[in-house]
Design a protein around this motif. Structure first.
Motif, PDB file in Angstrom:
ATOM      1  N   GLY A   1       0.813  -1.209   0.000  1.00  0.00           N
ATOM      2  CA  GLY A   1       0.000   0.000   0.000  1.00  0.00           C
ATOM      3  C   GLY A   1       0.848   1.260   0.000  1.00  0.00           C
ATOM      4  O   GLY A   1       2.041   1.238  -0.315  1.00  0.00           O
ATOM      5  N   ARG A   2       0.224   2.354   0.378  1.00  0.00           N
ATOM      6  CA  ARG A   2       0.900   3.655   0.413  1.00  0.00           C
ATOM      7  C   ARG A   2       0.465   4.430   1.647  1.00  0.00           C
ATOM      8  O   ARG A   2      -0.637   4.253   2.149  1.00  0.00           O
ATOM      9  CB  ARG A   2       0.568   4.477  -0.837  1.00  0.00           C
ATOM     10  N   LYS A   3       1.336   5.325   2.087  1.00  0.00           N
ATOM     11  CA  LYS A   3       0.981   6.200   3.199  1.00  0.00           C
ATOM     12  C   LYS A   3       0.231   7.406   2.662  1.00  0.00           C
ATOM     13  O   LYS A   3       0.589   7.968   1.630  1.00  0.00           O
ATOM     14  CB  LYS A   3       2.239   6.660   3.944  1.00  0.00           C
ATOM     15  N   THR A   4      -0.804   7.807   3.369  1.00  0.00           N
ATOM     16  CA  THR A   4      -1.577   8.974   2.949  1.00  0.00           C
ATOM     17  C   THR A   4      -2.056   9.748   4.165  1.00  0.00           C
ATOM     18  O   THR A   4      -2.339   9.165   5.213  1.00  0.00           O
ATOM     19  CB  THR A   4      -2.783   8.558   2.080  1.00  0.00           C
ATOM     20  N   ASN A   5      -2.102  11.053   4.039  1.00  0.00           N
ATOM     21  CA  ASN A   5      -2.665  11.899   5.091  1.00  0.00           C
ATOM     22  C   ASN A   5      -3.403  13.097   4.511  1.00  0.00           C
ATOM     23  O   ASN A   5      -3.701  14.054   5.216  1.00  0.00           O
ATOM     24  CB  ASN A   5      -1.584  12.365   6.068  1.00  0.00           C
ATOM     25  N   ALA A   6      -3.683  13.046   3.197  1.00  0.00           N
ATOM     26  CA  ALA A   6      -4.382  14.156   2.552  1.00  0.00           C
ATOM     27  C   ALA A   6      -5.205  13.648   1.373  1.00  0.00           C
ATOM     28  O   ALA A   6      -4.801  12.721   0.675  1.00  0.00           O
ATOM     29  CB  ALA A   6      -3.391  15.214   2.078  1.00  0.00           C
ATOM     30  N   PHE A   7      -6.355  14.273   1.186  1.00  0.00           N
ATOM     31  CA  PHE A   7      -7.269  13.889   0.104  1.00  0.00           C
ATOM     32  C   PHE A   7      -7.826  15.154  -0.527  1.00  0.00           C
ATOM     33  O   PHE A   7      -8.149  16.121   0.164  1.00  0.00           O
ATOM     34  CB  PHE A   7      -8.404  13.037   0.676  1.00  0.00           C
ATOM     35  N   GLY A   8      -7.935  15.168  -1.849  1.00  0.00           N
ATOM     36  CA  GLY A   8      -8.462  16.350  -2.505  1.00  0.00           C
ATOM     37  C   GLY A   8      -9.203  16.043  -3.789  1.00  0.00           C
ATOM     38  O   GLY A   8      -8.856  15.103  -4.517  1.00  0.00           O
ATOM     39  N   LEU A   9     -10.257  16.820  -4.054  1.00  0.00           N
ATOM     40  CA  LEU A   9     -10.978  16.795  -5.325  1.00  0.00           C
ATOM     41  C   LEU A   9     -10.718  18.129  -6.015  1.00  0.00           C
ATOM     42  O   LEU A   9     -10.939  19.186  -5.426  1.00  0.00           O
ATOM     43  CB  LEU A   9     -12.482  16.619  -5.106  1.00  0.00           C
ATOM     44  N   PHE A  10     -10.284  18.083  -7.265  1.00  0.00           N
ATOM     45  CA  PHE A  10      -9.949  19.298  -7.995  1.00  0.00           C
ATOM     46  C   PHE A  10     -10.742  19.358  -9.310  1.00  0.00           C
ATOM     47  O   PHE A  10     -11.016  18.331  -9.918  1.00  0.00           O
ATOM     48  CB  PHE A  10      -8.446  19.346  -8.292  1.00  0.00           C
ATOM     49  N   ARG A  11     -11.103  20.571  -9.723  1.00  0.00           N
ATOM     50  CA  ARG A  11     -11.913  20.798 -10.924  1.00  0.00           C
ATOM     51  C   ARG A  11     -13.145  19.895 -10.895  1.00  0.00           C
ATOM     52  O   ARG A  11     -13.375  19.087 -11.785  1.00  0.00           O
ATOM     53  CB  ARG A  11     -11.068  20.554 -12.193  1.00  0.00           C
ATOM     54  N   HIS A  12     -13.939  20.077  -9.869  1.00  0.00           N
ATOM     55  CA  HIS A  12     -15.081  19.197  -9.637  1.00  0.00           C
ATOM     56  C   HIS A  12     -16.362  20.017  -9.521  1.00  0.00           C
ATOM     57  O   HIS A  12     -16.329  21.244  -9.389  1.00  0.00           O
ATOM     58  CB  HIS A  12     -14.879  18.404  -8.339  1.00  0.00           C
ATOM     59  N   ASN A  13     -17.504  19.340  -9.567  1.00  0.00           N
ATOM     60  CA  ASN A  13     -18.794  20.027  -9.430  1.00  0.00           C
ATOM     61  C   ASN A  13     -19.621  19.433  -8.290  1.00  0.00           C
ATOM     62  O   ASN A  13     -20.849  19.446  -8.335  1.00  0.00           O
ATOM     63  CB  ASN A  13     -19.588  19.975 -10.745  1.00  0.00           C
ATOM     64  N   THR A  14     -18.948  18.924  -7.253  1.00  0.00           N
ATOM     65  CA  THR A  14     -19.655  18.257  -6.162  1.00  0.00           C
ATOM     66  C   THR A  14     -20.090  19.200  -5.053  1.00  0.00           C
ATOM     67  O   THR A  14     -20.599  18.745  -4.030  1.00  0.00           O
ATOM     68  CB  THR A  14     -18.772  17.151  -5.549  1.00  0.00           C
ATOM     69  N   HIS A  15     -19.911  20.508  -5.222  1.00  0.00           N
ATOM     70  CA  HIS A  15     -20.270  21.472  -4.179  1.00  0.00           C
ATOM     71  C   HIS A  15     -21.741  21.329  -3.791  1.00  0.00           C
ATOM     72  O   HIS A  15     -22.622  21.259  -4.646  1.00  0.00           O
ATOM     73  CB  HIS A  15     -20.004  22.902  -4.658  1.00  0.00           C
ATOM     74  N   GLY A  16     -21.984  21.277  -2.498  1.00  0.00           N
ATOM     75  CA  GLY A  16     -23.346  21.103  -1.992  1.00  0.00           C
ATOM     76  C   GLY A  16     -23.691  19.651  -1.725  1.00  0.00           C
ATOM     77  O   GLY A  16     -24.628  19.351  -0.988  1.00  0.00           O
ATOM     78  N   GLY A  17     -22.951  18.724  -2.325  1.00  0.00           N
ATOM     79  CA  GLY A  17     -23.153  17.301  -2.070  1.00  0.00           C
ATOM     80  C   GLY A  17     -22.300  16.851  -0.897  1.00  0.00           C
ATOM     81  O   GLY A  17     -21.792  17.656  -0.128  1.00  0.00           O
ATOM     82  N   THR A  18     -22.116  15.557  -0.765  1.00  0.00           N
ATOM     83  CA  THR A  18     -21.286  15.015   0.308  1.00  0.00           C
ATOM     84  C   THR A  18     -20.207  14.111  -0.276  1.00  0.00           C
ATOM     85  O   THR A  18     -20.368  13.556  -1.366  1.00  0.00           O
ATOM     86  CB  THR A  18     -22.112  14.199   1.322  1.00  0.00           C
ATOM     87  N   VAL A  19     -19.122  13.974   0.465  1.00  0.00           N
ATOM     88  CA  VAL A  19     -18.046  13.075   0.077  1.00  0.00           C
ATOM     89  C   VAL A  19     -17.608  12.292   1.306  1.00  0.00           C
ATOM     90  O   VAL A  19     -17.550  12.832   2.416  1.00  0.00           O
ATOM     91  CB  VAL A  19     -16.857  13.856  -0.537  1.00  0.00           C
ATOM     92  N   ARG A  20     -17.327  11.016   1.115  1.00  0.00           N
ATOM     93  CA  ARG A  20     -16.879  10.150   2.201  1.00  0.00           C
ATOM     94  C   ARG A  20     -15.648   9.376   1.747  1.00  0.00           C
ATOM     95  O   ARG A  20     -15.667   8.751   0.690  1.00  0.00           O
ATOM     96  CB  ARG A  20     -17.982   9.171   2.603  1.00  0.00           C
ATOM     97  N   LEU A  21     -14.582   9.446   2.542  1.00  0.00           N
ATOM     98  CA  LEU A  21     -13.345   8.733   2.234  1.00  0.00           C
ATOM     99  C   LEU A  21     -13.152   7.598   3.228  1.00  0.00           C
ATOM    100  O   LEU A  21     -13.228   7.809   4.442  1.00  0.00           O
ATOM    101  CB  LEU A  21     -12.146   9.683   2.308  1.00  0.00           C
ATOM    102  N   GLN A  22     -12.908   6.405   2.721  1.00  0.00           N
ATOM    103  CA  GLN A  22     -12.628   5.245   3.557  1.00  0.00           C
ATOM    104  C   GLN A  22     -11.328   4.595   3.090  1.00  0.00           C
ATOM    105  O   GLN A  22     -11.104   4.424   1.893  1.00  0.00           O
ATOM    106  CB  GLN A  22     -13.773   4.223   3.466  1.00  0.00           C
ATOM    107  N   LEU A  23     -10.477   4.249   4.054  1.00  0.00           N
ATOM    108  CA  LEU A  23      -9.203   3.590   3.779  1.00  0.00           C
ATOM    109  C   LEU A  23      -9.202   2.205   4.415  1.00  0.00           C
ATOM    110  O   LEU A  23      -9.767   2.014   5.504  1.00  0.00           O
ATOM    111  CB  LEU A  23      -8.036   4.419   4.326  1.00  0.00           C
ATOM    112  N   TYR A  24      -8.526   1.277   3.756  1.00  0.00           N
ATOM    113  CA  TYR A  24      -8.507  -0.115   4.224  1.00  0.00           C
ATOM    114  C   TYR A  24      -7.081  -0.655   4.197  1.00  0.00           C
ATOM    115  O   TYR A  24      -6.268  -0.254   3.352  1.00  0.00           O
ATOM    116  CB  TYR A  24      -9.396  -0.988   3.333  1.00  0.00           C
ATOM    117  N   SER A  25      -6.793  -1.572   5.108  1.00  0.00           N
ATOM    118  CA  SER A  25      -5.453  -2.147   5.206  1.00  0.00           C
ATOM    119  C   SER A  25      -5.275  -3.377   4.332  1.00  0.00           C
ATOM    120  O   SER A  25      -4.194  -3.955   4.285  1.00  0.00           O
ATOM    121  CB  SER A  25      -5.133  -2.511   6.664  1.00  0.00           C
ATOM    122  N   ASP A  26      -6.338  -3.800   3.635  1.00  0.00           N
ATOM    123  CA  ASP A  26      -6.262  -4.946   2.731  1.00  0.00           C
ATOM    124  C   ASP A  26      -6.751  -4.530   1.350  1.00  0.00           C
ATOM    125  O   ASP A  26      -7.299  -3.451   1.177  1.00  0.00           O
ATOM    126  CB  ASP A  26      -7.100  -6.111   3.260  1.00  0.00           C
TER     127      ASP A  26
END
Length: 208
Positions: A38-63
């Protein structure tokens, strides 16, 4: 379901003309895995998107099979202009194609720690304010952020640059070519930055 020619692989590209687009705005799940350790991560971003007003959910897994969760942001609202918060004028409710928030305001989530993830899942939900009838994202970033040990010295400047061609018509009007790229620029005074951080910044600049 993806719109024709607007595949999810486009979010891995730096080309500003490449987008992923769905065919509807129902709940949508994007997922993938890095395999191996896998990879190490501590940041998430959406760029040039049209999701404003909606919701976003990020889930990470070890497998690699999305079964053992190690991080869940829960469904977070992507900020959008709300009724009663307009600065001036008579902007319509929601956003339009002329609204700078539509593609120029990224959504960024700073994670509280470093997570070593093998697979990930991004869920878009709610009702976006754009009214377009589809989700659209130009770039997804999931990786490591970097922070300097000290602040930059006063004197930072920021601006917007466009590679448009400017020409004069025979009547003297100034014409600008349409469809050219726009990007931000920033100038920083690094005299207050440590030698090690300065070297890291130069390495990052060379890499990108």
């Amino acid at each position: 379901t993806e719109a024709a020619g607007m595949d999810i692989e486009n979010v891995q590209l730096v080309a500003r003309s490449k987008f992923w687009r769905s065919t509807a705005t129902g709940a949508c799940t994007l997922q993938g895995n890095w395999g191996g350790d896998g990879r190490k991560t501590n940041a998430f971003g959406l760029f040039r998107h049209n999701t404003h007003g909606g919701t976003v959910r990020l889930q990470l897994y070890s497998d690699s099979a999305w079964t053992t969760g190690i991080y869940d942001s829960t469904a977070l609202t992507v900020p959008s202009t709300a009724l009663g918060s307009f600065d001036w004028g008579s902007d319509p409710l929601g956003t339009t194609s002329n609204d700078p928030l539509l593609y120029e305001s990224p959504y960024v989530l700073w994670l509280s720690a470093d997570y070593t993830a093998v697979s990930w899942r991004i869920t878009l939900g709610g009702t976006p304010a754009n009214g377009a009838g589809y989700w659209e994202v130009g770039r997804i970033w999931l990786g490591k952020k970097w922070e300097a040990a000290s602040n930059f010295a006063p004197g930072m400047s920021m601006g917007v640059v466009q590679d448009a061609d400017h020409r004069r018509s025979r009547g003297g009007s100034r014409r600008v070519s349409s469809g050219s790229a726009v990007w931000r620029v920033m100038s920083l005074d690094l005299k207050a930055v440590s030698e090690s951080d300065r070297a890291t910044l130069l390495d990052m600049d060379r890499q990108v």
